[in-house]
Design a protein around this motif. Structure first.
Motif, PDB file in Angstrom:
ATOM      1  N   LYS B 240       0.851  -1.200   0.000  1.00  0.00           N
ATOM      2  CA  LYS B 240       0.000   0.000   0.000  1.00  0.00           C
ATOM      3  C   LYS B 240       0.881   1.243   0.000  1.00  0.00           C
ATOM      4  CE  LYS B 240      -4.016  -1.827   2.436  1.00  0.00           C
ATOM      5  NZ  LYS B 240      -4.945  -1.625   3.570  1.00  0.00           N
ATOM      6  N   THR B 241       0.554   2.191  -0.880  1.00  0.00           N
ATOM      7  CA  THR B 241       1.348   3.412  -0.932  1.00  0.00           C
ATOM      8  C   THR B 241       0.469   4.573  -1.392  1.00  0.00           C
ATOM      9  OG1 THR B 241       3.461   4.315  -1.697  1.00  0.00           O
ATOM     10  CG2 THR B 241       2.177   3.077  -3.318  1.00  0.00           C
ATOM     11  N   THR B 242       1.087   5.721  -1.639  1.00  0.00           N
ATOM     12  CA  THR B 242       0.356   6.934  -2.015  1.00  0.00           C
ATOM     13  C   THR B 242       0.859   7.425  -3.360  1.00  0.00           C
ATOM     14  OG1 THR B 242       0.111   7.520   0.315  1.00  0.00           O
ATOM     15  CG2 THR B 242      -0.253   9.278  -1.272  1.00  0.00           C
ATOM     16  N   CYS B 243      -0.065   7.820  -4.209  1.00  0.00           N
ATOM     17  CA  CYS B 243       0.272   8.270  -5.564  1.00  0.00           C
ATOM     18  C   CYS B 243       1.177   9.506  -5.513  1.00  0.00           C
ATOM     19  CB  CYS B 243      -1.007   8.593  -6.332  1.00  0.00           C
ATOM     20  SG  CYS B 243      -0.727   9.142  -8.031  1.00  0.00           S
ATOM     21  N   ALA B 244       2.048   9.609  -6.510  1.00  0.00           N
ATOM     22  CA  ALA B 244       2.991  10.737  -6.548  1.00  0.00           C
ATOM     23  C   ALA B 244       2.618  11.770  -7.602  1.00  0.00           C
ATOM     24  CB  ALA B 244       4.399  10.227  -6.804  1.00  0.00           C
ATOM     25  N   TYR B 245       1.382  11.757  -8.065  1.00  0.00           N
ATOM     26  CA  TYR B 245       0.987  12.801  -9.010  1.00  0.00           C
ATOM     27  C   TYR B 245       0.320  13.974  -8.277  1.00  0.00           C
ATOM     28  CZ  TYR B 245       2.470  10.318 -13.222  1.00  0.00           C
ATOM     29  OH  TYR B 245       3.226   9.726 -14.200  1.00  0.00           O
ATOM     30  N   CYS B 246      -0.941  14.261  -8.513  1.00  0.00           N
ATOM     31  CA  CYS B 246      -1.497  15.551  -8.063  1.00  0.00           C
ATOM     32  C   CYS B 246      -1.767  15.603  -6.559  1.00  0.00           C
ATOM     33  CB  CYS B 246      -2.780  15.850  -8.824  1.00  0.00           C
ATOM     34  SG  CYS B 246      -4.211  14.900  -8.235  1.00  0.00           S
ATOM     35  N   GLY B 247      -2.292  16.721  -6.110  1.00  0.00           N
ATOM     36  CA  GLY B 247      -2.525  16.965  -4.694  1.00  0.00           C
ATOM     37  C   GLY B 247      -3.704  16.228  -4.100  1.00  0.00           C
ATOM     38  N   VAL B 248      -4.393  15.392  -4.884  1.00  0.00           N
ATOM     39  CA  VAL B 248      -5.461  14.578  -4.301  1.00  0.00           C
ATOM     40  C   VAL B 248      -4.853  13.508  -3.395  1.00  0.00           C
ATOM     41  CG1 VAL B 248      -7.415  13.037  -4.778  1.00  0.00           C
ATOM     42  CG2 VAL B 248      -7.031  15.034  -6.223  1.00  0.00           C
ATOM     43  N   GLY B 249      -3.699  12.975  -3.793  1.00  0.00           N
ATOM     44  CA  GLY B 249      -2.991  12.024  -2.925  1.00  0.00           C
ATOM     45  C   GLY B 249      -3.714  10.697  -2.779  1.00  0.00           C
ATOM     46  N   CYS B 250      -4.036  10.082  -3.886  1.00  0.00           N
ATOM     47  CA  CYS B 250      -4.786   8.823  -3.852  1.00  0.00           C
ATOM     48  C   CYS B 250      -3.961   7.705  -3.231  1.00  0.00           C
ATOM     49  CB  CYS B 250      -5.186   8.416  -5.273  1.00  0.00           C
ATOM     50  SG  CYS B 250      -6.347   9.560  -6.043  1.00  0.00           S
ATOM     51  N   SER B 251      -4.664   6.869  -2.489  1.00  0.00           N
ATOM     52  CA  SER B 251      -4.036   5.695  -1.899  1.00  0.00           C
ATOM     53  C   SER B 251      -4.108   4.553  -2.913  1.00  0.00           C
ATOM     54  CB  SER B 251      -4.793   5.339  -0.620  1.00  0.00           C
ATOM     55  OG  SER B 251      -4.203   4.250   0.005  1.00  0.00           O
ATOM     56  N   PHE B 252      -3.010   3.851  -3.068  1.00  0.00           N
ATOM     57  CA  PHE B 252      -2.925   2.787  -4.071  1.00  0.00           C
ATOM     58  C   PHE B 252      -2.395   1.498  -3.480  1.00  0.00           C
ATOM     59  CE2 PHE B 252      -3.515   5.959  -7.335  1.00  0.00           C
ATOM     60  CZ  PHE B 252      -4.010   5.236  -8.417  1.00  0.00           C
ATOM     61  N   ARG B 253      -2.761   0.413  -4.124  1.00  0.00           N
ATOM     62  CA  ARG B 253      -2.147  -0.885  -3.860  1.00  0.00           C
ATOM     63  C   ARG B 253      -1.217  -1.174  -5.026  1.00  0.00           C
ATOM     64  NH1 ARG B 253      -5.415  -4.260  -0.417  1.00  0.00           N
ATOM     65  NH2 ARG B 253      -4.988  -6.109  -1.650  1.00  0.00           N
ATOM     66  N   ALA B 254       0.064  -1.130  -4.763  1.00  0.00           N
ATOM     67  CA  ALA B 254       1.037  -1.484  -5.799  1.00  0.00           C
ATOM     68  C   ALA B 254       1.129  -3.002  -5.828  1.00  0.00           C
ATOM     69  CB  ALA B 254       2.391  -0.862  -5.488  1.00  0.00           C
ATOM     70  N   GLU B 255       0.738  -3.582  -6.941  1.00  0.00           N
ATOM     71  CA  GLU B 255       0.817  -5.035  -7.080  1.00  0.00           C
ATOM     72  C   GLU B 255       2.145  -5.378  -7.738  1.00  0.00           C
ATOM     73  OE1 GLU B 255      -3.930  -6.095  -7.284  1.00  0.00           O
ATOM     74  OE2 GLU B 255      -2.699  -6.388  -9.086  1.00  0.00           O
ATOM     75  N   VAL B 256       2.880  -6.227  -7.071  1.00  0.00           N
ATOM     76  CA  VAL B 256       4.287  -6.404  -7.415  1.00  0.00           C
ATOM     77  C   VAL B 256       4.592  -7.885  -7.651  1.00  0.00           C
ATOM     78  CG1 VAL B 256       6.647  -5.870  -6.683  1.00  0.00           C
ATOM     79  CG2 VAL B 256       4.750  -4.494  -5.832  1.00  0.00           C
ATOM     80  N   LYS B 257       5.455  -8.109  -8.615  1.00  0.00           N
ATOM     81  CA  LYS B 257       5.959  -9.466  -8.854  1.00  0.00           C
ATOM     82  C   LYS B 257       7.468  -9.376  -8.682  1.00  0.00           C
ATOM     83  CE  LYS B 257       4.385 -12.553 -11.906  1.00  0.00           C
ATOM     84  NZ  LYS B 257       3.925 -13.058 -13.189  1.00  0.00           N
ATOM     85  N   GLY B 258       7.996  -9.965  -7.630  1.00  0.00           N
ATOM     86  CA  GLY B 258       9.416  -9.782  -7.329  1.00  0.00           C
ATOM     87  C   GLY B 258       9.650  -8.326  -6.992  1.00  0.00           C
TER      88      GLY B 258
END
Lengths: 88, 943
Positions: B240-258
């Motif tokens: 779980k992390t936070t988007c690095a674009y605009c000031g809305v600051g959306c919370s995201f689930r980064a789905e990762v393989k390795g």
């Protein structure tokens, strides 16, 4: 480049135009000087005062000129530093 | 498809207050009235099979898979559309239900390819899951009947495919586009067996689709599928992390393989975005591993020399020695730095600390200088705190929404979706903007008033609105007199009541009919809850701070502060611009917006940092440039900010940077500024480090490391290493320790820690002993400054005037597909939507100049000239032209001037007098990159 002093004078006049609508004249002068004191880096204030001394400041609005003259000492006196943390 | 292993309660949470007790499969459940049986069952731990239902969309009741039996009722009602009632007894598993569900699934699967093993959704497919749940073992109808298995796949969108052969027409995509995004790009065409999902009869790329990804997320099959999942397969873990674009600051689930990100999915529990996203955050993250990333430090003696790749130790040693040398030669104040609104709070904190404590001066500034610095000034002066007053949820309670100088559907798209939803529910909209932004009229949204003013006349409009409110007796006098300084209020009332501020008098200035101004003022003042949202169209003016003050005046005089649904809401541009400001990035303020001249405040920092701090304000960014040209400012440390593209009057910026003896650029790519750099320190993207961002609603969200830093260092580590070389060691083992230091020195952050952030998900400051869980809405009982401070806001016309030589006014903005100077988004497929900056020109102005749509034109102001293509549109009014500054090949800021806000020096990007003429074609570099960037990249990467 353009005359740095003239540019600072233009910026000061902009500040003056905001405080010009203040009906209490002393407050208007205080507002202008206070803004210069709180937001301008010392070399900018020094440069403006130097330019004023050299040119007479004819490009400054009367209100800004009065504010600077009234509060000149405040604009040129450095804020004292705190003593070193170890000495406190 | 939703993120892997994400729980779905089937229908949205009810807002009901009364509680209902019912029995589901023998388990007693207590839920709010209005809850669906499906959601109640989920609460009881019972997952009722479903396909068309999902908890981000209203119940639809089409798939017939979620049938249940209810004691005392005939038939088999759908659990998604049936609301709970007191004492209900429900059975979700009976032999009859099992038979019905298998029958439903059998029909679905009879028209679905049986390619599960090679399907990209394998492992995360609701249809596959439901076939297993209902125990489907055969399809009696065979597969030779009429079907959709040969339907053509649409791969036109760069980020996802639409494969109608896999579609079960559950309408989740259509409903997501309507309910979540509010674009209405999708529909169901045809009836019965012929029903198909359609993007308005076009392919997705040509349709109205804005690629927010809501439909892809909602799809329960592989019909709408991310291309990265098709290419790389399903992830093995989620961060779980936070988007690095605009000031809305959306919370995201980064789905990762390795160590490789395969998908970014918006987090449903994220308070800023509640499971929604836009094309940038959802899809445009490929820049993080783009081939242009510079991953090794580089140095050079002269900007005319080629870069020399060196190790970290040598680069940092060289950087420190150059800074020391400049200070020895020119004085302690000859160096400074710029913090980045794209970096974390912790990293910003360290840069300002390095400058104040290590460099020994206050020459620190941030990109907020060129965007929202007037917000900081204006809101501090009137309300007492340099931040927006509300959370985003507040708009759900607003009756009249005023949008001033902002374009939320492009600049803050996820918030715009929320705002549009409120408008569809019946709230009224007033838009104040020289340009006809999308919100003025689009499906199911229409502004009650669009005050299409001339650029540069915001304050005149605000005064005219206030005039109507005061002179027609519409002000909330009781609120203003109880909560605000009465003498200031009376002074302000007398000012705005003057005839010269009436709509009739200001019409000549603003160009807005008086009747419209009066109508808008009455609508806003009469609202039960009125809220003002604004953007850079307010701040980036010579009267930017005055307009922020005027907005605060309007909110105070109508009593629209201190509760849900109201407030003054700056829509922040960059992801962490609020945080960068909070962390002390301004040269006159220590962290927490406390002036450097305050000896007591300085002492708290000095005690911890072990140095005496400079009590005088430092240089702001434009002052640094001026001082560089005067020879008193000679070295700069720039973290994550491309000042040679984003700042105004670029010739002046270029000359200033060239006049410096040491320019240190810390960034993820070479950029326009690095052309003038002597030291390049390779930075890390948000995926490569831990930290926090603070969004426009003061919400602090965690940024979590998803993959290793490509350069081996996170930005906070680089700053610490530079400080070490400079002889001012700053040691931290982890960014959480930096946050602990922040909390110890900032009264508004004393309750913030990584542990609390993990516990609460996110925290809105102030967070301290008085408000341990944070503060969604500010100024509830009283203003932070005590009494609200009305201030007189005289309209002063900008010095930038149209002349016969420059008869048009240029205003600038941004577009959905791109972010700021485009360094990130230009390195993604987003260039497919916007490959170059264009100049919007009214057909009347074009005709006068013999310019046709798509032709190259020269855009010239008194300070510079650029060339770009013309786009004829009535979005702009005659006499006004508009462009974006996402592409360095255009360098749109070559033409913007050095006029700036009187209080903060925020540049007046929004008003530049220009002339437009037909021109020969611009020489083109590699798409998306400037010639300089392309040459630099080739030199570094050996291409």
């Amino acid at each position: 480049m353009s005359d740095p002093g003239a540019k600072l004078a233009r910026m000061a006049n902009q500040i003056g135009s905001f405080f010009a609508s203040e009906p209490d004249h002393a407050l208007a002068l205080e507002g202008i000087a206070g803004h210069l004191r709180r937001f301008w880096e010392p070399r900018m204030r020094r440069q403006l005062l130097l330019w004023l001394d050299e040119t007479g400041g004819s490009e400054l609005s009367p209100l800004v000129l009065e504010a600077i003259q009234t509060h000149r000492e405040r604009l040129s006196t450095p804020t004292p530093r705190n003593p070193a943390p170890a000495a406190r | 498809m939703y993120s892997v292993n994400e729980r779905d309660a089937g229908t949205p949470e009810s807002t009901g207050t009364a509680l209902v007790i019912l029995d589901i499969d023998g388990v007693l459940v207590i839920v709010p009235e209005g809850t669906s049986v499906m959601r109640a069952a989920s609460k009881a731990g019972v997952q009722v099979p479903k396909l068309c239902a999902t908890d981000t969309l209203e119940a639809f009741g089409s798939c017939r898979l979620c049938l249940v039996e209810i004691e005392g009722r005939r038939g088999f009602p759908a659990s998604c559309t049936t609301q709970v009632q007191q004492g209900m007894k429900i059975r979700t598993q009976t032999p009859k239900l099992a038979q019905l569900r298998r029958g439903v699934m059998e029909l679905y699967i009879s028209d679905h390819p049986l390619d599960c093993l090679t399907c990209p959704a394998n492992g995360n497919c609701e249809l596959q899951d439901m076939a297993g749940v209902v125990g489907l073992r055969e399809v009696r109808y065979g597969f030779k009947g009429a079907n959709h298995l040969e339907a053509e796949k649409d791969a036109s969108n760069p980020y996802f495919t639409f494969d109608p052969s896999k579609c079960i027409v559950c309408s989740r995509c259509v409903r997501a586009c309507e309910e979540v995004q509010g674009t209405f790009a999708l529909t169901v065409e045809g009836r019965g067996f012929d029903s198909v999902i359609s993007a308005g009869g076009k392919d997705f790329m040509e349709s109205e689709c804005v690629s927010c990804g809501a439909c892809v997320q909602a799809c329960p099959t592989a019909t709408l599928m991310e291309k990265t999942i098709i290419d790389k397969g399903q992830p093995d873990h989620v961060v779980k992390t936070t988007c690095a674009y605009c000031g809305v600051g959306c919370s995201f689930r980064a789905e990762v393989k390795g160590n490789e990100v395969v998908r970014m999915v918006p987090e449903k529990t994220g308070r800023a975005n509640e499971g929604h996203s836009c094309v940038k955050g959802r899809f445009a993250w490929g820049y993080a591993t783009h081939k242009d990333r510079v991953t090794t430090p580089m140095i050079r003696k002269s900007v005319d020399d080629p870069w020399q790749v060196v190790g970290w130790a040598e680069a940092l040693r060289y950087a420190a020695s150059e800074i020391k040398q400049v200070q020895a030669k020119y004085g302690q104040g000859a160096v400074g730095g710029i913090t980045s609104s794209r970096c974390t709070n912790e990293e910003t904190w360290l840069v300002q600390k390095l400058i104040r404590a290590g460099f020994g001066n206050n020459n620190v500034d941030t990109c907020a200088r060129v965007c929202h610095s007037p917000t900081g000034y204006g809101l501090k002066a009137t309300l007492g705190e340099s931040a927006g007053t509300q959370d985003f949820e507040s708009v759900d309670y607003t009756d009249v929404i005023v949008v001033i100088g902002a374009n939320p559907t492009h600049g803050h798209p996820v918030f715009a979706s929320r705002l549009k939803r409120r408008l569809r529910e019946g709230a009224q909209l007033i838009v104040i903007d020289p340009r006809s932004i999308d919100l003025v009229r689009q499906p199911h949204v229409a502004a009650a008033f669009h005050l299409q003013l001339r650029p540069g006349t915001n304050v005149a409009i605000a005064n005219a609105l206030a005039h109507v409110i005061v002179t027609e007796g519409l002000a909330d006098d009781a609120f203003a007199r109880a909560r605000c300084d009465v003498a200031q209020y009376d002074k302000w009332r007398a000012f705005v009541a003057e005839d010269r501020n009436s709509p009739e008098a200001t019409e000549a200035i603003t160009g807005v009919p008086a009747a419209s101004v009066r109508g808008a003022a009455r609508l806003f003042a009469g609202a039960r809850n009125g809220a003002i949202y604004y953007g850079l169209g307010v701040t980036e003016h010579s009267q930017g701070s005055t307009m922020v003050i005027a907005i605060a005046n309007l909110a105070m005089c109508t009593g629209n502060l201190g509760r849900p649904g109201v407030g003054v809401n700056p829509l922040r541009g960059q992801n962490n611009v609020q945080g960068a400001c909070d962390m002390g990035s301004f040269p006159h303020e220590l962290p927490g917006y406390r002036h450097v001249s305050d000896a007591g405040v300085r002492a708290t920092f000095e005690d911890l940092w072990g140095v005496v701090l400079d009590p005088e304000p430092g240089l702001r960014i434009p002052n640094m440039f001026d001082a560089a040209l005067e020879g008193t400012f000679k070295a700069i440390y720039v973290q994550g900010e491309d000042i040679a593209q984003s700042d105004p009057d670029l010739r002046h910026v270029d000359a200033a940077l060239r006049a410096m003896e040491c320019v240190i650029v810390q960034d993820i790519f070479l950029n326009e500024t690095s052309k003038f750099a002597h030291i390049f320190l390779p930075g890390a993207t948000f995926l490569e480090k831990d930290g926090t961002f603070t969004n426009a609603e003061r919400r602090i969200g965690r940024v979590r490391k998803v993959m290793p830093s490509l350069s081996g260092m996170a930005d906070w580590e680089i700053t610490c290493a530079l400080a070490q070389e400079l002889g001012y060691p700053m040691h931290y083992d982890h960014p959480s320790q930096i946050m602990d230091e922040i909390a110890s020195l900032m009264p508004t952050f004393t309750g913030v820690s990584y542990a609390r952030l993990d516990e609460l998900g996110s925290i809105q400051w102030p967070c301290n002993a008085a408000t341990p869980d944070g503060t969604p809405i500010m100024h509830v009982e009283e203003f932070v400054r005590g009494k609200g401070n009305f201030m007189v806001t005289e309209f002063v016309a900008t010095e930038e005037r149209v002349t016969p030589m420059f008869p048009l006014l240029l205003t600038t903005g941004r577009i959905l597909a791109h972010y700021n100077v485009g360094a990130q988004t230009r390195r993604t497929e987003n260039v497919r939507w916007h490959a170059e900056d264009v100049l919007e020109l009214h057909p009347h102005d074009a005709e006068e100049r013999g310019i046709r749509d798509g032709e190259w034109v020269s855009l010239r102001s008194r300070v510079g000239e650029t060339r770009l293509r013309a786009q004829l549109t009535e979005r702009v009014q005659p006499g006004v032209v508009y462009t974006t500054f996402h592409h360095p090949v255009t360098r749109a800021n070559v033409v913007t001037t050095d006029y700036s806000d009187w209080a903060t020096n925020c540049p007046e990007y929004k008003v530049t007098a220009v002339q437009v003429r037909r021109a020969a074609q611009q020489a083109q570099a590699e798409p998306g990159l400037s010639a300089g960037e392309a040459a630099d990249a080739a030199a570094v990467h050996g291409k």
